[in-house]
Design an enzyme around this catalytic site. Structure first.
Site, PDB file in Angstrom:
ATOM      1  CG  ASP A  20      -1.979   1.025   1.222  1.00  0.00           C
ATOM      2  OD1 ASP A  20      -3.116   0.717   1.612  1.00  0.00           O
ATOM      3  OD2 ASP A  20      -1.690   2.173   0.844  1.00  0.00           O
ATOM      4  CG  ASP A 114      -2.820   3.307  -2.437  1.00  0.00           C
ATOM      5  OD1 ASP A 114      -3.859   2.640  -2.298  1.00  0.00           O
ATOM      6  OD2 ASP A 114      -2.234   3.873  -1.503  1.00  0.00           O
ATOM      7  CD  GLU A 115      -5.628  -1.635  -0.293  1.00  0.00           C
ATOM      8  OE1 GLU A 115      -6.241  -0.568  -0.457  1.00  0.00           O
ATOM      9  OE2 GLU A 115      -6.047  -2.543   0.440  1.00  0.00           O
TER      10      GLU A 115
HETATM   11  P1  TTP Z   1      -5.289   4.980   0.976  1.00  0.00           P
HETATM   12  O1  TTP Z   1      -4.256   3.935   0.681  1.00  0.00           O
HETATM   13  O2  TTP Z   1      -6.418   4.617   1.875  1.00  0.00           O
HETATM   14  O3  TTP Z   1      -4.601   6.260   1.614  1.00  0.00           O
HETATM   15  P2  TTP Z   1      -3.197   6.920   1.310  1.00  0.00           P
HETATM   16  O4  TTP Z   1      -2.392   6.128   0.321  1.00  0.00           O
HETATM   17  O5  TTP Z   1      -3.416   8.355   0.904  1.00  0.00           O
HETATM   18  O6  TTP Z   1      -2.497   6.932   2.723  1.00  0.00           O
HETATM   19  P3  TTP Z   1      -1.905   5.679   3.538  1.00  0.00           P
HETATM   20  O7  TTP Z   1      -2.107   4.445   2.708  1.00  0.00           O
HETATM   21  O8  TTP Z   1      -0.448   5.994   3.754  1.00  0.00           O
HETATM   22  O9  TTP Z   1      -2.677   5.653   4.814  1.00  0.00           O
HETATM   23  O10 TTP Z   1      -5.914   5.488  -0.387  1.00  0.00           O
HETATM   24  C1  TTP Z   1      -5.160   5.597  -1.591  1.00  0.00           C
HETATM   25  C2  TTP Z   1      -5.600   6.813  -2.368  1.00  0.00           C
HETATM   26  O11 TTP Z   1      -6.997   6.718  -2.665  1.00  0.00           O
HETATM   27  C3  TTP Z   1      -5.405   8.108  -1.614  1.00  0.00           C
HETATM   28  O12 TTP Z   1      -4.097   8.653  -1.783  1.00  0.00           O
HETATM   29  C4  TTP Z   1      -6.495   8.975  -2.186  1.00  0.00           C
HETATM   30  C5  TTP Z   1      -7.603   8.018  -2.590  1.00  0.00           C
HETATM   31  N1  TTP Z   1      -8.718   8.031  -1.608  1.00  0.00           N
HETATM   32  C6  TTP Z   1      -9.843   8.825  -1.869  1.00  0.00           C
HETATM   33  O13 TTP Z   1      -9.938   9.482  -2.934  1.00  0.00           O
HETATM   34  N2  TTP Z   1     -10.836   8.884  -0.937  1.00  0.00           N
HETATM   35  C7  TTP Z   1     -10.788   8.177   0.237  1.00  0.00           C
HETATM   36  O14 TTP Z   1     -11.712   8.248   1.073  1.00  0.00           O
HETATM   37  C8  TTP Z   1      -9.623   7.340   0.492  1.00  0.00           C
HETATM   38  C9  TTP Z   1      -9.507   6.538   1.789  1.00  0.00           C
HETATM   39  C10 TTP Z   1      -8.625   7.310  -0.446  1.00  0.00           C
HETATM   40 MG    MG Z   2      -2.167   4.058   0.570  1.00  0.00          MG
END
Ligand code: TTP
Ligand code: MG
Length: 358
Positions: A20, A114-115
């Site tokens: 992630d 991103d995951e």
């Molecule tokens: P996440 O992996 O949940 O968040 P992140 O990568 O920004 O932070 P981290 O993993 O370090 O906690 O989500 C990936 C991307 O998806 C995030 O950069 C933006 C998008 N996203 C949204 O548009 N809305 C949301 O509610 C969430 C959770 C994520």
């Molecule tokens: Mg993330």
């Protein structure tokens, strides 16, 4: 319980990674604008949503998080740098990261932009070694930071990737279970959601250790079928496979809401947000679908699912949103909504050239 884990060798001998990216959209922005590094940055501000998509770790120190309304974010952090979403750029960056992941295994399940889960059971190297290689390559080639969880099933790998975020690598081994989980707050249980967590909290259940004291029937009566899954997961029992895109039957996004919503207008806004994210994920995976399904769960746990099939394949935000809004119009709402899901099925690969890679 441990004996039932250890007797099932197939399930504890797998090697699964969950990767992630850290603060993904914000990190991409920092990559192209190094002047932002060290300052609080949030990405969002599309007028239709009015919420932040994510923020960097600097901004998180002020209490900011994904899906927070912009007015609240700027109130908490007045010097916040707010950047509009540049989805094309994030997809381009995501593809580079997935190219790296695909060089380690074809057995990969992208979860979002991103995951992903990777099943590396057949690789001769240890999970820890591959995790380090992936982290270094993503940093060297993409200038992005990624966290990697290593374990023998998806539930624990996902928990592990979050353990040392950002830029973390963490492994959970069979012998760590269940003790290592006991001190964790229940909000770490993926899929439980805020509502489920507050329900458990209201019974004084705060940690996974507390949940481990409940039997299966008790968890079922508190959380339904999800409760029985959780009963197994926290004992290290999760037989779910890593599913590659070519095996996938449907793709969707489903979330329990932080706060139940009452107004139809708010549901429409949320449908827009989910359609946007689903479209991004489908494009990332080169998938197009013919059927859109909308799922709502009400505050009294009534589940409403409706779908609509089209005569052509779709994947864009506009197409998914229009179809989902069309479905929503046919649903009468008498009580608040606590969960929303949008999914697409009847899938095809939109770019056959990519088929080999996933
Ligand atoms: P996440 O992996 O949940 O968040 P992140 O990568 O920004 O932070 P981290 O993993 O370090 O906690 O989500 C990936 C991307 O998806 C995030 O950069 C933006 C998008 N996203 C949204 O548009 N809305 C949301 O509610 C969430 C959770 C994520
Ligand atoms: Mg993330």
């Amino acid at each position: 319980m441990k004996s039932s884990v250890n007797t099932n060798n197939n399930l504890i001998n797998r090697s699964i990674l969950h990767v992630d990216l850290d603060a993904f959209y914000a990190s991409v922005e920092e990559k192209y604008h190094p002047e932002y590094i060290g300052k609080p940055v949030a990405v969002g501000g599309k007028s239709k949503h009015g919420i932040i998509s994510t923020c960097n770790y600097e901004a998180r120190k002020y209490g900011l998080h994904s899906a927070m309304p912009i007015f609240q974010a700027t109130k908490l952090c007045p010097n916040l740098i707010l950047i509009p979403v540049d989805m094309d750029l994030y997809i381009k960056e995501s593809r580079k990261v997935f190219d790296i992941l695909k060089s380690y295994t074809r057995h990969i399940e992208p979860v979002s932009v991103d995951e992903a889960y990777l099943d590396i059971t057949k690789r001769p190297e240890s999970g820890l070694f591959i995790a380090n290689c992936i982290q270094e390559e993503v940093e060297d080639i993409c200038s992005l930071s990624i966290s990697v969880g290593i374990s023998y099933n998806k539930f624990l790998a996902k928990l592990a990737s979050d353990w040392k975020k950002p830029h973390g690598i963490f492994e959970i081994k069979p012998s760590d279970i269940p003790n290592i989980l006991k001190p964790l707050q229940i909000n770490k249980i993926h899929g439980l959601g805020k509502k489920g967590a507050s329900k458990l909290n209201s019974f004084g259940i705060k940690t996974i250790g507390d949940v481990l004291k409940l039997n299966k029937n008790e968890l079922f009566s508190l959380l339904g079928k999800q409760g029985t899954d959780i009963y197994d997961y926290i004992r290290g029992i999760d037989s779910r496979d890593v599913i590659t895109s070519s095996e996938r039957k449907s793709i969707g996004i489903e979330r329990t809401l932080q706060q139940s919503i009452v107004s139809r207008n708010d549901v429409c806004k949320l449908i827009e947000n989910y359609s946007d994210r689903l479209s991004v994920t489908m494009n990332e995976k080169n998938l197009r679908g013919k059927t859109v399904q909308l799922k709502l769960k009400t505050s009294s746990f009534k589940t409403i699912t409706r779908s609509h099939s089209l005569d052509h394949y779709i994947s864009t935000y506009n197409e998914i949103n229009e179809t989902a809004q069309f479905i929503f119009k046919s649903i009468e709402l008498n009580e608040p909504i606590r969960l929303l899901g949008i999914s697409c099925s009847n899938l095809i690969k939109s770019d056959l050239k990519q088929l080999d890679f996933l």
